[in-house]
Design an enzyme around this catalytic site. Structure first.
Site, mmCIF file in Angstrom:
data_model
loop_
_atom_site.group_PDB
_atom_site.id
_atom_site.type_symbol
_atom_site.label_atom_id
_atom_site.label_comp_id
_atom_site.label_asym_id
_atom_site.label_seq_id
_atom_site.Cartn_x
_atom_site.Cartn_y
_atom_site.Cartn_z
ATOM 1 N N ASP A 48 0.706 -1.307 0.057
ATOM 2 C CA ASP A 48 -0.024 -0.022 -0.032
ATOM 3 C C ASP A 48 0.894 1.228 0.045
ATOM 4 O OD1 ASP A 48 -2.300 1.463 0.108
ATOM 5 O OD2 ASP A 48 -2.665 1.325 2.104
ATOM 6 N N SER A 49 0.406 2.395 -0.249
ATOM 7 C CA SER A 49 1.143 3.606 -0.196
ATOM 8 C C SER A 49 1.172 4.219 1.208
ATOM 9 C CB SER A 49 0.298 4.713 -1.042
ATOM 10 O OG SER A 49 -0.969 4.955 -0.353
ATOM 11 N N HIS A 82 -7.391 2.595 4.016
ATOM 12 C CA HIS A 82 -7.167 3.563 5.164
ATOM 13 C C HIS A 82 -8.443 3.511 6.078
ATOM 14 C CE1 HIS A 82 -3.566 4.759 3.108
ATOM 15 N NE2 HIS A 82 -3.096 5.408 4.407
ATOM 16 N N GLU A 101 -4.102 7.929 8.848
ATOM 17 C CA GLU A 101 -2.447 7.941 9.023
ATOM 18 C C GLU A 101 -2.381 8.355 10.594
ATOM 19 O OE1 GLU A 101 0.332 6.833 7.095
ATOM 20 O OE2 GLU A 101 -0.936 6.086 5.390
ATOM 21 N N CYS A 112 -11.584 3.019 0.519
ATOM 22 C CA CYS A 112 -10.178 3.056 0.614
ATOM 23 C C CYS A 112 -9.852 2.213 1.859
ATOM 24 C CB CYS A 112 -9.677 4.363 0.628
ATOM 25 S SG CYS A 112 -7.971 4.799 1.208
ATOM 26 N N GLY A 132 -2.821 9.913 -4.749
ATOM 27 C CA GLY A 132 -3.743 10.901 -5.686
ATOM 28 C C GLY A 132 -3.030 11.944 -6.418
ATOM 29 N N CYS A 162 -4.508 -1.491 -2.144
ATOM 30 C CA CYS A 162 -4.669 0.110 -2.329
ATOM 31 C C CYS A 162 -5.729 0.209 -3.482
ATOM 32 C CB CYS A 162 -3.378 0.908 -2.661
ATOM 33 S SG CYS A 162 -3.439 2.464 -3.294
ATOM 34 N N ASN A 163 -6.533 0.864 -3.437
ATOM 35 C CA ASN A 163 -7.577 1.090 -4.550
ATOM 36 C C ASN A 163 -7.074 1.697 -5.934
ATOM 37 O OD1 ASN A 163 -9.381 0.843 -1.859
ATOM 38 N ND2 ASN A 163 -10.592 0.197 -3.550
ATOM 39 N N THR A 164 -6.166 2.810 -5.477
ATOM 40 C CA THR A 164 -5.703 3.376 -6.909
ATOM 41 C C THR A 164 -4.539 2.407 -7.334
ATOM 42 O OG1 THR A 164 -6.054 5.657 -5.620
ATOM 43 C CG2 THR A 164 -4.244 5.159 -7.359
#
Length: 271
Positions: A9-10, A186, A151, A184, A42, A73-75
């Site tokens: 993930d990011s 997160h 976060e 997301c 993003g 991660c969806n992106t």
């Protein structure tokens, strides 16, 4: 060699997926890689992201020899799954907003998708809604704030002061929503707070489904999961920035069990 899963993930969002995998497959070691040097995704171009995601995951796989990759991660999932599957010889599992599940469960037809602005704006997301939720009114909200709050929450455990104001009007206007998809990874980190503030909303994420998919893929490849009393190698946490430690993520992963080893891969941004 002990089987293991690589979760990418990011940031810390994929830890919500790690928790579901640990719950379903308690003895499967977790190797967690977060591209905090590139966070948030993003703001980056699609072409740059695909190249970086594929490079990071391929390098990690060569180093760690995992048996399956979860792109938590969806992106990253919407952009790079095809390239990752072409590059790697192991199964690659991505995340998809659980729109289909929400559409099946709602009795009022009023559902929401809470995701990043990038996910909300993608054609992929619109197609997903048309395919599985055509009979519903689906209200979309893109929130960068929630990503950063999640976060921060992992480090401070402080409820975001503006959380109620940020979501309440959207959740109730013009009528209350019955189900909201957390689009997301997160966002499930804030699930307890969301359920406390809005107990009448059913919050849905894809974490449990991803864990079941991991178990299925490992079974299809006849990979034996370690027994509880085996000599397990433990979980690992890796990141890409120059930070010397990641206390929030390390503590979260340590709570899931086993001994955590960690370190930086030191992969700064090169645009």
């Amino acid at each position: 060699m002990t089987p293991s899963v690589l979760i990418f993930d990011s940031g810390v969002g994929g830890l919500s997926i790690a928790a579901e995998i640990r719950s379903l497959i308690p003895t499967l070691p977790i190797h967690y890689l977060m591209d905090d040097a590139g966070f948030p995704y993003g703001t980056c171009s699609d072409e740059w992201l695909v190249q970086r995601i594929v490079t990071l995951c391929s390098d990690a796989q060569q180093r760690l020899s995992n048996d399956i990759l979860v792109v938590a991660c969806n992106t990253a999932s919407t952009l790079a799954l095809d390239q990752l599957r072409a590059e790697l010889s192991i199964p690659v599992v991505g995340v998809v907003p659980a729109v289909k599940t929400a559409a099946q469960l709602t009795e009022t037809g009023e559902i929401g998708l809470l995701a990043t602005p990038a996910t909300v704006g993608r054609t992929y997301t619109r197609n997903l809604i048309q395919q599985f939720a055509g009979h519903c009114r689906v209200r979309l909200k893109g929130s960068s704030e929630l990503v950063h709050w999640a976060e921060d929450y992992l480090h401070s455990h402080q409820v975001p002061a503006a959380l109620h104001e940020h979501l309440d009007h959207w959740l109730h206007s013009p009528v209350p929503m019955s189900h909201v998809v957390l689009g997301c990874t997160h966002f499930p980190l804030l699930r307890q707070e969301l359920e406390t503030l809005w107990p009448d909303v059913c919050w849905i994420d894809s974490g449990a489904a991803i864990a079941r998919r991991v178990a299925y893929c490992l079974d299809q490849r006849h990979i034996r999961i370690p027994v509880p009393d085996a000599d397990l190698s433990g979980d690992c946490l890796w990141w890409t920035s120059e930070k010397s430690e990641q206390p929030g993520a390390e503590n979260y992963l340590a709570q899931l069990g086993f001994v955590v080893s960690s370190g930086s891969l030191n992969r700064p941004l090169e645009r």
